[in-house]
Motif scaffolding. Structure first.
Motif, PDB file in Angstrom:
ATOM      1  N   MET A 137       8.367   9.340 -10.317  1.00  0.00           N
ATOM      2  CA  MET A 137       7.309  10.246 -10.752  1.00  0.00           C
ATOM      3  C   MET A 137       7.882  11.451 -11.500  1.00  0.00           C
ATOM      4  SD  MET A 137       4.800   8.533  -9.614  1.00  0.00           S
ATOM      5  CE  MET A 137       3.433   9.648  -9.862  1.00  0.00           C
ATOM      6  N   LEU A 138       8.918  11.214 -12.265  1.00  0.00           N
ATOM      7  CA  LEU A 138       9.578  12.298 -12.993  1.00  0.00           C
ATOM      8  C   LEU A 138       9.453  12.169 -14.503  1.00  0.00           C
ATOM      9  CD1 LEU A 138      12.879  12.451 -10.880  1.00  0.00           C
ATOM     10  CD2 LEU A 138      10.855  13.916 -10.670  1.00  0.00           C
ATOM     11  N   LEU A 139       8.786  11.136 -14.961  1.00  0.00           N
ATOM     12  CA  LEU A 139       8.694  10.893 -16.396  1.00  0.00           C
ATOM     13  C   LEU A 139       7.921  12.006 -17.106  1.00  0.00           C
ATOM     14  CD1 LEU A 139       9.592   8.792 -18.456  1.00  0.00           C
ATOM     15  CD2 LEU A 139       7.387   7.631 -18.139  1.00  0.00           C
ATOM     16  N   GLY A 140       7.061  12.713 -16.364  1.00  0.00           N
ATOM     17  CA  GLY A 140       6.267  13.795 -16.961  1.00  0.00           C
ATOM     18  C   GLY A 140       7.099  14.927 -17.516  1.00  0.00           C
ATOM     19  N   TYR A 141       8.323  15.074 -17.059  1.00  0.00           N
ATOM     20  CA  TYR A 141       9.178  16.149 -17.563  1.00  0.00           C
ATOM     21  C   TYR A 141       9.584  15.893 -19.023  1.00  0.00           C
ATOM     22  CZ  TYR A 141       9.769  18.357 -13.007  1.00  0.00           C
ATOM     23  OH  TYR A 141       9.552  19.033 -11.828  1.00  0.00           O
TER      24      TYR A 141
ATOM     25  N   SER B  34       3.589  15.233 -19.615  1.00  0.00           N
ATOM     26  CA  SER B  34       2.476  15.162 -18.664  1.00  0.00           C
ATOM     27  C   SER B  34       2.658  16.109 -17.477  1.00  0.00           C
ATOM     28  CB  SER B  34       2.313  13.727 -18.158  1.00  0.00           C
ATOM     29  OG  SER B  34       3.480  13.294 -17.472  1.00  0.00           O
ATOM     30  N   LEU B  35       3.842  16.660 -17.298  1.00  0.00           N
ATOM     31  CA  LEU B  35       4.091  17.703 -16.298  1.00  0.00           C
ATOM     32  C   LEU B  35       4.462  18.985 -17.040  1.00  0.00           C
ATOM     33  CD1 LEU B  35       6.162  15.912 -13.501  1.00  0.00           C
ATOM     34  CD2 LEU B  35       3.781  16.676 -13.383  1.00  0.00           C
ATOM     35  N   PRO B  36       3.476  19.740 -17.484  1.00  0.00           N
ATOM     36  CA  PRO B  36       3.767  20.929 -18.309  1.00  0.00           C
ATOM     37  C   PRO B  36       4.457  22.021 -17.493  1.00  0.00           C
ATOM     38  CG  PRO B  36       1.441  20.864 -17.711  1.00  0.00           C
ATOM     39  CD  PRO B  36       2.043  19.567 -17.229  1.00  0.00           C
ATOM     40  N   ARG B  37       5.118  22.892 -18.213  1.00  0.00           N
ATOM     41  CA  ARG B  37       5.821  23.991 -17.559  1.00  0.00           C
ATOM     42  C   ARG B  37       4.817  24.976 -16.973  1.00  0.00           C
ATOM     43  NH1 ARG B  37       9.904  27.399 -21.148  1.00  0.00           N
ATOM     44  NH2 ARG B  37       7.950  27.785 -22.267  1.00  0.00           N
ATOM     45  N   PRO B  38       4.925  25.316 -15.698  1.00  0.00           N
ATOM     46  CA  PRO B  38       3.996  26.290 -15.075  1.00  0.00           C
ATOM     47  C   PRO B  38       4.286  27.709 -15.552  1.00  0.00           C
ATOM     48  CG  PRO B  38       5.683  25.638 -13.507  1.00  0.00           C
ATOM     49  CD  PRO B  38       5.895  24.780 -14.726  1.00  0.00           C
TER      50      PRO B  38
END
Length: 324
Positions: free
Chosen positions: A42-46, A50-54
């Motif tokens: 579940m790390l592909l978003g980096y 798909s896992l934006p920087r907060p």
């Protein structure tokens, strides 16, 4: 969001999965290896966004009111992002590293590599389609030909232009040679019926046909020269052709020399026909002294071990025998 230690608990390290150095020619293989390592964790978003920087800070309500303080999720995200970027950079060739020099995040690096090595554009689509049209089996093994086709299909799919099964089948059949016309015709006819064939089934049929062609190529062809040698060897061993109960073997003299073949006429058939016309009269041989054939047709005509008769009389007898 993934936990802080989600990637560190993996039983595999990045070096076990990503074994390629990215170059101009292997982007798809390199990309697949990276995605296969990141996706199950579940790390592909980096890398794909798909896992934006907060946000770097967050609002906290306290006795003094609403205040801003550092966001711990931001620090965790930055740490993971920089780690993933280091993984990517460690798998690049010198040429690829120049492309991403100065970029700050894993997503920026990932996007720049995709744009450089896997151009998503109409021009790239036309390049691959032309490459497919020029892909021919001629001089290649079936395995190499199919592998080259698959690479083109995969590249088209990766830039957003996937091919249908019928398009793939057409591309496959187009590059085959004339020796595959039989199986190609059958497959083309099946493409007009329902359900239409899938590409994997067609590949199986083509490979099976190619294997059959290989078995044909190892069977020695029977040439006229080989057939003549075989027939000659058979007659030299004393064999004969029995057609309708009659022996068709040639006459033999000294050294197993056969009068059967080109340059020798069948005098016995002419003599027998002449004997029938003369009321069945048969000559006596002046070489071996036997009744029923002339000296010209004698088996011992070339046998020097026999006592030679008077040559002038023998020749005269042969002339008389054949003039009757």
């Amino acid at each position: 969001m993934a936990s802080d230690d989600s990637f560190s608990s993996s039983p595999l390290s990045i070096s076990h999965v990503v074994t390629l150095k990215l170059t101009e020619s292997n982007y798809l293989q390199w990309k697949i290896q990276f995605e296969s390592f990141l996706s199950p964790q579940m790390l592909l978003g980096y890398v794909n966004g798909s896992l934006p920087r907060p946000a770097s800070t967050r609002s906290v309500t306290g006795a003094a009111g609403v205040t801003e303080e550092p966001n711990p999720e931001f620090q965790k995200w930055i740490r993971n992002d920089q780690l993933f970027m280091a993984w990517i950079l460690g798998s690049l060739s010198e040429t690829a590293i120049r492309v991403v020099y100065g970029l700050q995040s894993a997503q920026e690096v990932w996007s720049a590599l995709a744009k450089r090595f896997n151009r998503v554009s109409t021009t790239r689509k036309f390049e691959l389609q032309n490459k497919l049209h020029a892909c021919l089996k001629s001089g290649k093994t079936m395995e190499d030909y199919l592998s080259e086709l698959k690479q083109i299909f995969d590249q088209l799919d990766s830039i957003g232009f996937p091919m249908t099964d019928l398009e793939k089948i057409h591309g496959l059949l187009f590059g085959l040679g004339k020796e595959y016309d039989t199986v190609a015709t059958v497959i083309e006819h099946s493409m007009d019926s329902l359900p239409t064939p899938c590409y994997e089934d067609v590949v199986f049929k083509v490979i099976a046909f190619d294997d059959k062609l290989k078995t044909y190529s190892v069977v020695p062809a029977v040439t006229p020269h080989l057939a003549f040698q075989t027939e000659t060897a058979y007659y030299d061993r004393g064999g004969s052709n029995n057609i309708g109960g009659r022996s068709c073997g040639g006459y033999r003299g000294k050294g197993n020399y056969s009068t059967r073949g080109r340059g020798f006429q069948n005098h016995s058939s002419g003599q027998n026909s002449q004997n029938r016309e003369n009321g069945g009269t048969k000559p006596t041989c002046h070489i071996c002294g036997k009744y029923g054939h002339s000296a010209f047709d004698c088996y011992n005509r070339y046998n020097e071990s026999l006592t030679k008769p008077d040559l002038p009389n023998a020749l005269a007898a042969m002339r008389v025998s054949h003039s009757e």
